[in-house]
Design an enzyme around this catalytic site. Structure first.
Site, mmCIF file in Angstrom:
data_model
loop_
_atom_site.group_PDB
_atom_site.id
_atom_site.type_symbol
_atom_site.label_atom_id
_atom_site.label_comp_id
_atom_site.label_asym_id
_atom_site.label_seq_id
_atom_site.Cartn_x
_atom_site.Cartn_y
_atom_site.Cartn_z
ATOM 1 N N LEU A 33 1.760 -3.432 9.418
ATOM 2 C CA LEU A 33 -0.173 -4.177 9.810
ATOM 3 C C LEU A 33 0.736 -4.680 8.168
ATOM 4 C CD1 LEU A 33 -1.356 -1.746 10.685
ATOM 5 C CD2 LEU A 33 -1.000 -3.654 12.287
ATOM 6 N N SER A 34 -0.613 -6.427 7.975
ATOM 7 C CA SER A 34 -1.434 -6.337 6.609
ATOM 8 C C SER A 34 -2.285 -4.756 6.222
ATOM 9 C CB SER A 34 -2.145 -7.451 7.494
ATOM 10 O OG SER A 34 -2.625 -7.536 5.435
ATOM 11 N N GLY A 35 -1.771 -4.959 4.576
ATOM 12 C CA GLY A 35 -1.983 -3.897 3.924
ATOM 13 C C GLY A 35 -0.993 -2.668 3.834
ATOM 14 N N SER A 36 -0.176 -2.479 4.642
ATOM 15 C CA SER A 36 1.454 -1.630 4.726
ATOM 16 C C SER A 36 1.913 -1.871 3.346
ATOM 17 C CB SER A 36 1.450 -1.794 6.306
ATOM 18 O OG SER A 36 2.517 -2.916 6.337
ATOM 19 N N GLY A 37 2.620 -2.299 2.396
ATOM 20 C CA GLY A 37 2.965 -2.694 1.469
ATOM 21 C C GLY A 37 4.441 -2.769 1.566
ATOM 22 N N LYS A 38 4.461 -4.095 2.607
ATOM 23 C CA LYS A 38 5.762 -4.601 3.202
ATOM 24 C C LYS A 38 6.629 -5.202 1.979
ATOM 25 C CE LYS A 38 3.592 -7.628 6.045
ATOM 26 N NZ LYS A 38 2.555 -7.312 6.417
ATOM 27 N N SER A 39 4.606 -6.426 1.475
ATOM 28 C CA SER A 39 5.113 -7.546 -0.021
ATOM 29 C C SER A 39 5.669 -6.168 -1.278
ATOM 30 C CB SER A 39 3.608 -7.928 -0.973
ATOM 31 O OG SER A 39 3.587 -9.340 0.287
ATOM 32 N N SER A 106 4.730 -9.949 11.806
ATOM 33 C CA SER A 106 5.956 -9.970 12.447
ATOM 34 C C SER A 106 5.689 -8.871 13.571
ATOM 35 C CB SER A 106 7.250 -9.515 12.996
ATOM 36 O OG SER A 106 7.413 -8.707 11.655
HETATM 37 P P1 ADP Z 1 1.357 -5.987 3.336
HETATM 38 O O1 ADP Z 1 2.457 -7.052 2.304
HETATM 39 O O2 ADP Z 1 1.862 -5.057 4.265
HETATM 40 O O3 ADP Z 1 0.723 -6.665 3.367
HETATM 41 P P2 ADP Z 1 1.034 -5.443 0.176
HETATM 42 O O4 ADP Z 1 1.798 -4.963 -0.564
HETATM 43 O O5 ADP Z 1 0.862 -6.556 -0.305
HETATM 44 O O6 ADP Z 1 0.863 -5.116 2.010
HETATM 45 O O7 ADP Z 1 -0.453 -4.731 -0.254
HETATM 46 C C1 ADP Z 1 -0.581 -2.657 0.013
HETATM 47 C C2 ADP Z 1 -1.343 -2.568 -1.121
HETATM 48 O O8 ADP Z 1 -1.607 -1.141 -1.060
HETATM 49 C C3 ADP Z 1 -0.946 -2.946 -2.453
HETATM 50 O O9 ADP Z 1 -2.635 -3.476 -2.736
HETATM 51 C C4 ADP Z 1 -0.965 -2.115 -3.144
HETATM 52 O O10 ADP Z 1 -0.830 -1.921 -4.796
HETATM 53 C C5 ADP Z 1 -1.511 -1.176 -2.476
HETATM 54 N N1 ADP Z 1 -0.040 0.460 -2.312
HETATM 55 C C6 ADP Z 1 -1.535 1.903 -3.171
HETATM 56 N N2 ADP Z 1 -0.753 2.869 -2.491
HETATM 57 C C7 ADP Z 1 0.860 2.042 -1.888
HETATM 58 C C8 ADP Z 1 2.371 2.861 -1.306
HETATM 59 N N3 ADP Z 1 2.540 3.578 -2.136
HETATM 60 N N4 ADP Z 1 3.375 1.698 -1.377
HETATM 61 C C9 ADP Z 1 2.798 0.403 -1.328
HETATM 62 N N5 ADP Z 1 2.238 0.162 -1.406
HETATM 63 C C10 ADP Z 1 1.183 1.214 -2.181
#
Ligand code: ADP
Length: 200
Positions: A33-39, A106
């Site tokens: 999901l968006s915000g799941s930490g992929k990037s 995806s």
């Molecule tokens: P995505 O690419 O899936 O949309 P992002 O990596 O852009 O997700 O966003 C994830 C957000 O969660 C970031 O703001 C990141 O700083 C925060 N975050 C907090 N804890 C974690 C962690 N353990 N791993 C990855 N991201 C984290």
């Protein structure tokens, strides 16, 4: 497909390109999901591999949508085409001998399977960012969940567009319980176990 197009075999083979770089190519496909930490995790792994001397390349959803896929939206058809292009591009980078990290929501199993099938067995590593929707929505790093909830944007994955979770991902990470470092360590361990890298 257009007629009269013949595939040219390169004089320098895929294996030779990788051998020159002293590494084995593969694709780490981050889905979730968006915000799941992929990037965040893909970037952190990219840094960790780069520091160890590996040749990598990172493909990221938003960046690709600025260029190669800027003609595509978020309808089901456009999402399919978006992933198809990224899959083919990832394959070309891997053919060049690189370790490729691709971070895209995806959401559809069939699209991810299509990309998997472009790769030799063992070279496609599905990394499922299994972070609960609640956590992703609380983080809302780009303010998109708020916009989706208020109806300002539609077809948003997890809200009014489905996310089909992988059933048998190679790696599963939940960033609500794992730190960035723990996620990276777990991926490095996996790559080493698969003999795709040697831990230096
Ligand atoms: P995505 O690419 O899936 O949309 P992002 O990596 O852009 O997700 O966003 C994830 C957000 O969660 C970031 O703001 C990141 O700083 C925060 N975050 C907090 N804890 C974690 C962690 N353990 N791993 C990855 N991201 C984290």
């Amino acid at each position: 497909m257009a007629d009269n197009i013949v595939w040219h075999d390169h004089k320098v083979t895929r294996a030779q390109r990788a051998e020159n770089k002293n590494q084995k190519p593969c694709l780490l496909w981050f889905t979730g999901l968006s915000g799941s930490g992929k990037s965040t995790i893909a970037n952190a792994l990219d840094v960790a591999l780069h520091e160890r001397g590996y040749h990598t390349f990172l493909l990221d959803g938003d960046n690709v949508r600025h260029g190669l896929c800027k003609d595509l939206g978020f309808s089901d058809d456009d999402r399919v085409e978006n992933i198809r292009r990224i899959g083919e591009m990832s394959k070309l980078f891997a053919d060049a001998g690189l370790i490729v990290l691709s971070a895209f929501i995806s959401p559809f199993t069939s699209d991810r399977r299509l990309v998997r099938n472009l790769f030799p067995a063992g070279e496609f590593i599905e990394v499922f960012m299994d972070t609960p929707l609640d956590t992703c929505e609380q983080r809302d790093p780009k303010g998109l969940y708020q916009k989706a909830r208020s109806g300002e944007i539609s077809h948003f994955t997890g809200i009014d567009s489905p996310y089909e979770a992988p059933e048998r991902p190679e790696v599963r990470l939940d960033t609500s319980t794992m730190s960035v470092d723990e996620c990276v360590e777990s991926l490095i361990r996996f790559l080493a176990e698969q003999n795709l890298i040697t831990v230096k």
